[in-house]
Design an enzyme around this catalytic site. Structure first.
Site, mmCIF file in Angstrom:
data_model
loop_
_atom_site.group_PDB
_atom_site.id
_atom_site.type_symbol
_atom_site.label_atom_id
_atom_site.label_comp_id
_atom_site.label_asym_id
_atom_site.label_seq_id
_atom_site.Cartn_x
_atom_site.Cartn_y
_atom_site.Cartn_z
ATOM 1 N N HIS A 1 87.699 -32.173 63.441
ATOM 2 C CA HIS A 1 87.109 -31.847 64.842
ATOM 3 C C HIS A 1 87.157 -33.105 65.476
ATOM 4 C CE1 HIS A 1 84.421 -29.717 67.316
ATOM 5 N NE2 HIS A 1 83.564 -30.894 67.321
ATOM 6 N N HIS B 1 89.047 -32.705 74.574
ATOM 7 C CA HIS B 1 88.505 -31.682 73.961
ATOM 8 C C HIS B 1 88.381 -30.348 74.626
ATOM 9 C CE1 HIS B 1 85.491 -29.453 71.542
ATOM 10 N NE2 HIS B 1 84.421 -30.182 71.363
ATOM 11 N N CYS C 1 81.823 -24.906 70.510
ATOM 12 C CA CYS C 1 83.078 -25.689 70.273
ATOM 13 C C CYS C 1 83.935 -25.050 69.100
ATOM 14 C CB CYS C 1 82.934 -27.007 70.194
ATOM 15 S SG CYS C 1 82.171 -27.917 71.482
#
Length: 450
Positions: free
Chosen positions: A345, A384, A210
């Site tokens: 994040h 995301h 990620c």
């Protein structure tokens, strides 16, 4: 003040040479001064700020430019929606058994292959992620006003964050060909852009899960500072093309059952998958100013690390996050007080959110007062984006810096009780918030991607 001539000086005058004599000691000192100057110049080049001179993006909700992105963010829109029926492809029955809400792009299969000199046969075997990267990279270079012939005379580096390979599921077994090989490997995501646009610098595909696209930005910055290239392109892409990856992620219990990413909220129960592509074009700030480039924002420093051994494979390491923030500050030559906004994040998980805020409090908290620190996460708006999540956060930060405002955190009703921000100066904006820095206090923005 007068001094007596040295023996060497006296001897020189007697010979009538008419020049200043140099002793071995003075020659050594001159050499040391010269080397120190060269070292300082080299250090300056390696730690100097970078300019974001071009931006390209494709994000959920039909977002295709920086202004549209800011409008959606500042208004607090939730751009997560059910997957469009035409996007299910040959997997409709499987998709109906999985979470259907996500941050989806409207269309990902259309592609003007002829514009890029790609044959129809090759284009059919080309991962739509690679196609999207080509298009958005081109748009970012247009935004920078860089014509292809301009780049042909420069060392242009390319760093692409990419992880998924869903398109492989579209090809029946035994029917692959050479185009399928070059159309789906991660390395070709970078190599194809470099080939198509004639780029002669490093071309690197990056997979750090990620954090892939923000790691790509870091590597691009390092290459510029080490004078490995004159221009650097950093990108990230993620498309959800097959139900297989969603099914496997669901088995980790990290997906939100209701399809809402409720970062920092007491109801946080997982993230929502999203799609998109972002590209930034970077130059050394000094050269961007020299060349009259438009500068969207300035990157002053960055850092990368790893969790190491933590309590579990998916459990964040708070100490590693603290160290990383401090390392980024050191690289930028900034103090915690300089950071007035932070793009976190912020996946919206019950475990990850409190740990991330704990690290932020330790590294950036205002225990002694000062300008507020406003924290947000774009994942609450678009989901995301996995390999592209970092670049989506970076571009959100660019928009925020340009507008001198911080957008709201969507879906935040009640702060997670495990998050303690008392007397820290930390805020979570509930609406668009003006952002003013005074005397360098709180006028910079940080971005995290884990």
């Amino acid at each position: 003040m007068t001094t007596q001539p040295t023996h060497e000086e006296s001897a020189d005058r007697k010979t009538g040479a008419g020049r200043s004599a140099t002793t071995p000691l003075s020659r050594a000192m001159d050499t040391i001064k010269k080397l120190r100057g060269e070292l300082e110049e080299a250090r300056s080049g390696q730690s100097g700020p970078l300019a974001v001179v071009g931006v390209g993006l494709r994000l959920p909700g039909g977002i295709v430019d920086l202004d549209g992105y800011w409008d959606a963010l500042s208004e607090g829109r939730d751009l997560v929606a059910p997957m469009p029926e035409h996007r299910k492809g040959p997997f409709a029955a499987e998709w109906d058994t999985l979470p259907r809400r996500g941050g989806y792009l409207d269309e990902v299969l259309e592609f003007d292959a002829g514009f890029f000199g790609i044959s129809p046969r090759e284009a059919r075997s080309l991962d739509p992620q690679h196609r999207l990267l080509l298009e958005v990279a081109w748009e970012a270079l247009e935004d920078a006003a860089f014509a292809p012939e301009y780049l042909s005379g420069l060392r242009t580096g390319l760093y692409v964050g990419v992880t998924g390979q869903d398109y492989r599921d579209w090809q029946p077994a035994g029917q692959e060909d050479a185009y399928w090989l070059t159309g789906n490997g991660h390395c070709f995501a970078a190599g194809r852009i470099a080939y198509t646009m004639g780029l002669m610098g490093p071309a690197v595909a990056v997979d750090t899960a990620c954090s892939s696209s923000l790691t790509a930005v870091h590597l691009a910055g390092q290459a510029l500072r080490r004078d490995e290239c004159d221009v650097a392109i950093a990108a990230g892409v993620n498309l959800i093309l097959s139900p297989r990856s969603t099914r496997l992620i669901q088995q980790t219990n990290s997906l939100s059952p209701d399809g809402l990413c409720k970062t920092f909220d007491a109801r946080a129960n997982g993230f929502t998958r999203g799609e998109g592509c972002g590209v930034v074009v970077l130059k050394r700030l000094s050269e961007a100013l020299r060349d009259g480039d438009r500068v969207h924002a300035v990157i002053r420093g960055s850092a990368v690390n790893q969790d190491g051994r933590s309590s579990g494979f998916t459990a964040p390491n708070v100490r590693a996050q603290i160290n990383l923030i401090k390392a980024a500050l050191d690289d930028a030559g900034l103090t915690p007080a300089a950071i007035g906004a932070l793009e976190a994040h912020g996946t919206g998980t019950a475990l990850g959110d409190p740990i991330e805020v704990e690290a932020i409090v330790e590294a950036l908290g205002r225990r002694d007062g000062g300008a507020p620190l406003r924290i947000g996460s774009v994942k609450t708006s678009i989901g995301h984006l996995e390999a592209a999540s970092g670049i989506a956060g970076l571009i959100r930060g660019v928009a925020s810096v340009k507008r001198r405002a911080v957008p709201p955190v969507v879906h935040l009703d009640t702060l997670n009780p495990r998050i303690d921000i008392a007397d820290t100066g930390i805020e979570f904006p509930r609406g668009e918030t003006p952002w003013t820095g005074e005397d360098g206090a709180g006028d910079c923005l940080g971005i995290s991607s884990f």
